[in-house]
Scaffold this motif. Structure first.
Motif, mmCIF file in Angstrom:
data_model
loop_
_atom_site.group_PDB
_atom_site.id
_atom_site.type_symbol
_atom_site.label_atom_id
_atom_site.label_comp_id
_atom_site.label_asym_id
_atom_site.label_seq_id
_atom_site.Cartn_x
_atom_site.Cartn_y
_atom_site.Cartn_z
ATOM 1 N N THR A 72 25.259 -12.081 29.413
ATOM 2 C CA THR A 72 24.461 -11.193 28.557
ATOM 3 C C THR A 72 23.044 -11.722 28.407
ATOM 4 O O THR A 72 22.068 -10.958 28.490
ATOM 5 C CB THR A 72 25.117 -11.050 27.173
ATOM 6 N N GLN A 75 30.738 -14.342 29.158
ATOM 7 C CA GLN A 75 30.018 -13.169 28.669
ATOM 8 C C GLN A 75 28.688 -13.548 28.006
ATOM 9 O O GLN A 75 27.709 -12.793 28.087
ATOM 10 C CB GLN A 75 30.897 -12.402 27.676
ATOM 11 N N LEU A 103 19.897 -1.362 28.571
ATOM 12 C CA LEU A 103 19.863 -2.628 27.838
ATOM 13 C C LEU A 103 20.250 -2.437 26.372
ATOM 14 O O LEU A 103 20.967 -3.251 25.797
ATOM 15 C CB LEU A 103 18.460 -3.250 27.932
ATOM 16 N N ARG A 157 22.261 -0.101 25.301
ATOM 17 C CA ARG A 157 23.715 0.113 25.280
ATOM 18 C C ARG A 157 24.456 -1.216 25.382
ATOM 19 O O ARG A 157 25.484 -1.420 24.729
ATOM 20 C CB ARG A 157 24.130 1.043 26.428
ATOM 21 N N LEU A 158 23.913 -2.123 26.201
ATOM 22 C CA LEU A 158 24.529 -3.440 26.347
ATOM 23 C C LEU A 158 24.540 -4.174 25.004
ATOM 24 O O LEU A 158 25.564 -4.734 24.586
ATOM 25 C CB LEU A 158 23.759 -4.264 27.389
#
Length: 933
Positions: free
Chosen positions: A35, A31, A58, A60-61
Motif C-alpha cells: 500500500t 499489505q 488511489l 478507493r485504495l
C-alpha cells in the motif's frame, strides 16, 4: 533560481527509504508495504501529471483499508519524513563543514562573514568591543504544546543522526559501511516498534525533563564551541588589531525557560512545580560540572616539584582546609604533590554535596543545609579562574585556554541555575488577589471601585512604605494564597540555588500600568521588593508586561509611559538593573488581526518602547514571544533580528523557542552551533547602530505599511469575525478538536472549556489546525488583498513595493516568510477538508481560495519571480520531495475524521478504532511539513 547540488542528499534519502522498506518487508504484513508503495508512486505520478482516473483509484485504495492497516501506512510515511529530516539536517551541516575546510569566506550569518561585513563598513576594534560588551542573546525554552514527537522518538532521531554523520567518512572500509548500514537498520526497526503517539497526557515534570534533554545532549558541548568560533573569527578578521586577544568576549549567551514557571492557563503549574523545576535544572548543570571536573583531573597532573602555583591559587587552597578531612577521608594526603588535581578533587566533592542536598529536597526531605557545598556560582568561578591564572603564571597559558576555558564559559553562562526561569500569570489573577487583600484591610479602599489613576497612586504609596507588609488575614482564597506562595518560592529559591534563578515575571494580557504595580505589591509580601527601614530601596524581581492583542499593542506607549513616570516604580526598577523588559505576543496578535496588522503593530510597538525608555534614560529589553510557524512569529532567527526597527535592539534580545523548534534547532550539536551563531551574528549586525550611523526607515515606506496593515486587517477580520459559518468551518473543516487528543502538552487548548470562539481557542491549536488542513491562513491571509488594494494597476506603486523588498529588511522578511507558508498551502486538499463542513463550507472555502490566489499573484509580482521560493532553491526542493508523501496522509486523515466523527458517542469502540490512525496522521503531517504551531 540558485542551483543546489543535492545529489548526495538524494542518495542518502534513497538509502534511508530502502532501509525503511526492508524493515517494513521483514516486520509487517505484505499489505502495508504494498500500500505504501502504491500510494507513494501514485501520488508522485499525480504531482507530475494529473490523471482523474488514477486519483479515483488511489482514493478507493485508501477508502478500502481498515483502521489498523491505515495506522501502519501512516506510520510508514511519518518514519520516512523523520529519516528525510535527518538526511537534510546532516546534508546542511556537511555543506558547512566543507565550506570551513575550503578556507574561503564563510556563509552568510557566520561570525566570519559578519565581522568582515562590519569591518568593511568601518567598524573599528573599539566600536566592535562596545557592541560585544552590550551583547546578550537569550533563547527561552517553553513547553508550548507544538512538539508532536515523544522524547523516545527524539532520542532515536538523535542516535540515527549520529550514525548518519559517521556514514560521511570517505575512509570507511566496505565492512565498516555495511556495519553502519546494519546499525541504522536496527535503529529504524526499533523506531518502527516505538509508539510515536503518547498514551497519556504529559505532566509538567515530563515537560521539564524534555527541556533538560537539550542541555544534556547538546548545549553543554555547543556553548563553548560558539565562543571559540567567535574568537577564531576575531583572529581572522581583526588580526591587524591584535585578533581575539585584543577583545574581551563576555558571556553573552543566556538561556531561559518557561517550563514549570508558565502558569497562564495551566492549572498544573503550582508553586511546588516551580520549586521542582528550578531544582531539577540546578541538579542537571551541577552533574555536568562534576563530569567536566573529572576530565580536568585527568589532564592537569602538574607536579609541585616542577611548577609553582600562584599566590591566589594557594590562598584558595588554604581556604578549603576545613573540608579536607571530609573530602579526602582516609586519604588526607591524596594528590599532595599535584596541586591542581588536589584542588579539583575538593571542587568535585563540594559539587557532590550540593547535588546531594538538591536530591534530598527533591525527594521531599528536610533541607540539610549547604555544608561543604559552594555558597554561590561566583565561588566556583573564582576557583576555576584561580587555576587558569596559576597555569598562565608558569607558562601554561595554552593549557589554560583549552578544556578549562570551556568550563569557565559554561559556569559564566549557566551558573548553578542552568536557565533563568520566567514566571507567567494572567493580569486578572493579580487584580483579584490585590482586591481581596485590600478588602481584608479596614484602612484601604475598595480596590474594585478605584479608577486606573487611583489604583496606581495607592499601590505606589503602599510600596513606598518601609518594611515588608504584614499579611492582613489567613482566610484567603486559594487563588490569592497560591500567588503569594509563588512569590515566597521565588524568594526562597533565590537563596537556595542562585540569585539568577529567575528571569522575568511576565504578566499576560497587560492592559494598564496598575497591572505591573499589582505584581510588585504582591511580591513585597515575600520581601522581593520594597523599602528598607533606612529608606533605601531593594528589588529582586523583574516584571515584564506582555502586550498581545492588536488593541493592546496600539496602547503600549501611554501604558508604558504612565508606568515609567511613577516615582516608586522608577526607584524599584533602578534596583533591579534599570532595564525595562517588555514582552510582545506574536501569536495572539496574529490570531486577533492577521499577519499584516500583527507584524506591523509589533514593529511599531518596538519603536515606541525604545523611545519611551530612551527618553527617560533607561535601557530596554524586548522579549519576543515567537512561535515556530510564521503565523506565530516564526521564521529564520537571523533575518528576524535584522528586521527589527533600526536602533531598537542595542545588543540585547530575548525570544521564546517553542515546541518543535527546540528539536529542530537543538537536538544535534552541529545544528545547535549553527543556529546559535546565526542568532548571535544577527544580533551583532542589528546592534551596529550603537557604533555607526544607521539609516532610519523611509517615511514613505512607513506610510505605505500603515495602509497595507489596515487593509490586511480589514480583510482578515472580514473572514474570521464577520463571515457567517466561519467558526463552524474552522472546527469542522480542520482537526482542531482532535489535536487535543494528541497529549502533546499539559495546558488546555482553550481558555474557556466549551467556548468555540476565536478568542477562546489558543494560538497554537489555531495555527496547528490550519496547517494540518493545508491552508496555513494565519501566515498569509490578507496580504493579497492589501497589496492589490494599495497598488491597483499603478506601475509606479508596484515599483515602490519592489523597492521596499530590496531596501527594507522588515518588509522583505515579512513577505518572504509569508511566501514560504503560502507555498505549504495546498488548496486542492484544503477543498476536501472544506467538504467535511457540508454545503456551508463551500462559501468560506471560496473566500480562502480567492485570497490564496490573490496573495500568490501579488507576491510573485512584487518579488519579480516565477515561483514563490525562487530565492530559496533548497527549501523548494525539500517541499517538492515531501509533497507526494504528504498528499496521501491528508487523504487518510480526511477519511479517518469522517469515520471518527460519524461514529455515535455511545460506540466508543468504533471511535477508538479510527482515533489511532487519525492521531498518527496528525503526527505524520507535522513531521512532513516540519512545523506544527
Amino acid at each position: 533560481m540558485q542551483r543546489v547540488d543535492d545529489k548526495n542528499l538524494r542518495a542518502r534519502v534513497k538509502l534511508f527509504g530502502n532501509i525503511l522498506g526492508t524493515v517494513l518487508a521483514e516486520q509487517e504484513r505484505p499489505q502495508v508495504l504494498e500500500t505504501v508503495e502504491a500510494l507513494r508512486k501514485g501520488f508522485i505520478d499525480l504531482r507530475q501529471h494529473e490523471d482523474p482516473a488514477k486519483r479515483r483509484a488511489l482514493m478507493r485504495l485508501i477508502g478500502a483499508l481498515d483502521p489498523h492497516t491505515l495506522s501502519h501506512v501512516v506510520r510508514a510515511f511519518a518514519t520516512y519524513f523523520l529519516l528525510a529530516n535527518i538526511a537534510e539536517e546532516d546534508f546542511a551541516n556537511q555543506q558547512r563543514r566543507r565550506h570551513v575546510q575550503s578556507g574561503e569566506r564563510l556563509w552568510y550569518g557566520s561570525f566570519d562573514d559578519t565581522l568582515r561585513q562590519l569591518k568593511a563598513e568601518g567598524v573599528s576594534a573599539g566600536q566592535l568591543q562596545q557592541m560585544l560588551d552590550a551583547l546578550r542573546f537569550q533563547p527561552v525554552f517553553t513547553a508550548h504544546p507544538t512538539e508532536a514527537k515523544r522524547r523516545a522518538v527524539l532520542e532515536a532521531q538523535r542516535r540515527l543522526y549520529v550514525l548518519a554523520r559517521r556514514l560521511n567518512d570517505p575512509n570507511l572500509a566496505e565492512h565498516q559501511r555495511r556495519s553502519l548500514d546494519q546499525q541504522i537498520l536496527n535503529q529504524v526497526q526499533v523506531l518502527w516498534k516505538t509508539d510515536e503517539v503518547r498514551i497519556q497526557k504529559p505532566v509538567v515534570e515530563d515537560e521539564i525533563k524534555n527541556g533538560l534533554f537539550y542541555f544534556r545532549e547538546t548545549l553543554f558541548d555547543t556553548v563553548p564551541r560558539v565562543y571559540r568560533n567567535l574568537e577564531r573569527a576575531l583572529d581572522n578578521v581583526y588580526a591587524d588589531e591584535g585578533g581575539a586577544k585584543a577583545f574581551r568576549v563576555p558571556a553573552f549567551l543566556r538561556f531561559g525557560s518557561w517550563i514549570g514557571g508558565d502558569r497562564d492557563g495551566n492549572p498544573f503549574v503550582t508553586h511546588d512545580v516551580t520549586k521542582m523545576a528550578v531544582r531539577l535544572q540546578s541538579r542537571e548543570v551541577l552533574k555536568h560540572y562534576r563530569r567536566r571536573i573529572e576530565e580536568l583531573q585527568v589532564q592537569l597532573t602538574h607536579s609541585a616539584s616542577l611548577v609553582r602555583p600562584s599566590p591566589v591559587f594557594e590562598a584558595r587552597m588554604t581556604a578549603d582546609e576545613d573540608i579536607v578531612a571530609e573530602a579526602f577521608g582516609a586519604k588526607p594526603g591524596r594528590y599532595a604533590f599535584e596541586p591542581y588535581r588536589r584542588k579539583l578533587h575538593l571542587m568535585h566533592y563540594r559539587l557532590g554535596r550540593q547535588i546531594a542536598r538538591i536530591e534530598t529536597l527533591l525527594d521531599g526531605g528536610s533541607d540539610p543545609g549547604r555544608g561543604a557545598g559552594y555558597g554561590s556560582e561566583d565561588d566556583l568561578l573564582a576557583d576555576l579562574l584561580a587555576i587558569s591564572d596559576s597555569l598562565i603564571s608558569h607558562g601554561d597559558s595554552n593549557v589554560a585556554a583549552a578544556e578549562l576555558q570551556d568550563m569557565i564559559a559554561l559556569v559564566r553562562t549557566f551558573g548553578f541555575f542552568l536557565a533563568e526561569l520566567d514566571i507567567r500569570q494572567e493580569s486578572s489573577r493579580h487584580t483579584q488577589a490585590v482586591a481581596e487583600l485590600f478588602a481584608k484591610a479596614p484602612n484601604l479602599p475598595d480596590y474594585n471601585e478605584l479608577n486606573e489613576s487611583a489604583r496606581v497612586g495607592v499601590l505606589a504609596d503602599l510600596l513606598s512604605h518601609a518594611g515588608t507588609p504584614l499579611l492582613y488575614a489567613q482566610d484567603l482564597s486559594d487563588g490569592t494564597r497560591e500567588i503569594l506562595r509563588v512569590m515566597r518560592t521565588m524568594a526562597d529559591l533565590r537563596r537556595e540555588i542562585s540569585p539568577r534563578a529567575f528571569g522575568a515575571y511576565v504578566i499576560s494580557m497587560t492592559h494598564q500600568a496598575s497591572h505591573v504595580l499589582e505584581v510588585l505589591f504582591l511580591a513585597s509580601f515575600a520581601g522581593l521588593c520594597g523599602r528598607h527601614q533606612d529608606g533605601s530601596w531593594h528589588c529582586d524581581i523583574r516584571v515584564a508586561p506582555l502586550f498581545e492583542t492588536i488593541d493592546d499593542l496600539a496602547k503600549i506607549e501611554p501604558t508604558l509611559e504612565q508606568l515609567l513616570d511613577v516615582g516608586t516604580y522608577r526607584a524599584l526598577l533602578k534596583q533591579s538593573g534599570n532595564i525595562q523588559e517588555v514582552m510582545l505576543g506574536y501569536s495572539d496578535s496574529c490570531k486577533d488581526g492577521g499577519i499584516l496588522a500583527s507584524s506591523w503593530s509589533l514593529y511599531k510597538a518596538q519603536r515606541l518602547i525604545s523611545r519611551s525608555t530612551e527618553t527617560r534614560g533607561l535601557a530596554c529589553r524586548v522579549f519576543h514571544g515567537r512561535g515556530g510557524s510564521v503565523g506565530r512569529g516564526g521564521g529564520p532567527t537571523h533575518d528576524a533580528i535584522l528586521a527589527q526597527p533600526p536602533g531598537t535592539v542595542n545588543g540585547d534580545i530575548k525570544f521564546t523557542e517553542q515546541g518543535e523548534v527546540l528539536s529542530a534547532k537543538y537536538s544535534n550539536a552541529d545544528t545547535a552551533t549553527y543556529e546559535l551563531t546565526m542568532g548571535v551574528s544577527g544580533l551583532i549586525k542589528a546592534s551596529r547602530c550603537m557604533s555607526v550611523a544607521c539609516t532610519p526607515d523611509r517615511a514613505d515606506f512607513i506610510e505605505i505599511m500603515d495602509d497595507l496593515a489596515q487593509r490586511g486587517e480589514a480583510s482578515y477580520r472580514d473572514l474570521t469575525d464577520r463571515t457567517p459559518g466561519f467558526i463552524d468551518y474552522f472546527y469542522e473543516g480542520t482537526p482542531v478538536a482532535e489535536i487535543g487528543l494528541l497529549n502533546i502538552g499539559s495546558r488546555p487548548s482553550h481558555r474557556s472549556k466549551g467556548d468555540r470562539s476565536k478568542y477562546s481557542v489558543r494560538a497554537i491549536p489555531w495555527v496547528f489546525a490550519w496547517a494540518q488542513s493545508r491552508q496555513t491562513i494565519p501566515a498569509w491571509y490578507g496580504i493579497g488583498s492589501a497589496l492589490k488594494g494599495w497598488r491597483g494597476d499603478d506601475a509606479e506603486r508596484l515599483q515602490t513595493l519592489r523597492a521596499m523588498v530590496r531596501e527594507w529588511p522588515f518588509f522583505r522578511a515579512l513577505l518572504s516568510n509569508s511566501a514560504m507558508s503560502l507555498s505549504k498551502s495546498e488548496m486542492s486538499i484544503a477543498r476536501e477538508y472544506a467538504d467535511l463542513c457540508g454545503e456551508a463550507g463551500g462559501s468560506v472555502f471560496d473566500r480562502i481560495q480567492a485570497e490564496f490566489n490573490e496573495s500568490n499573484t501579488q507576491m510573485l509580482e512584487v518579488f519579480e519571480a516565477d515561483e514563490l521560493l525562487g530565492d530559496n532553491r533548497q527549501l523548494a526542493m525539500s517541499l517538492a520531495r515531501r509533497n507526494p508523501y504528504l498528499d496521501p496522509i491528508n487523504h487518510i486523515q480526511i477519511i479517518a475524521l469522517r469515520h471518527y466523527r460519524d461514529a455515535p458517542e455511545s460506540d466508543q469502540a468504533e471511535r477508538l478504532r479510527w482515533q489511532l490512525p487519525l492521531l498518527r496522521s496528525i503526527n505524520a503531517l507535522a513531521a512532513g511539513m516540519r512545523n506544527t504551531g
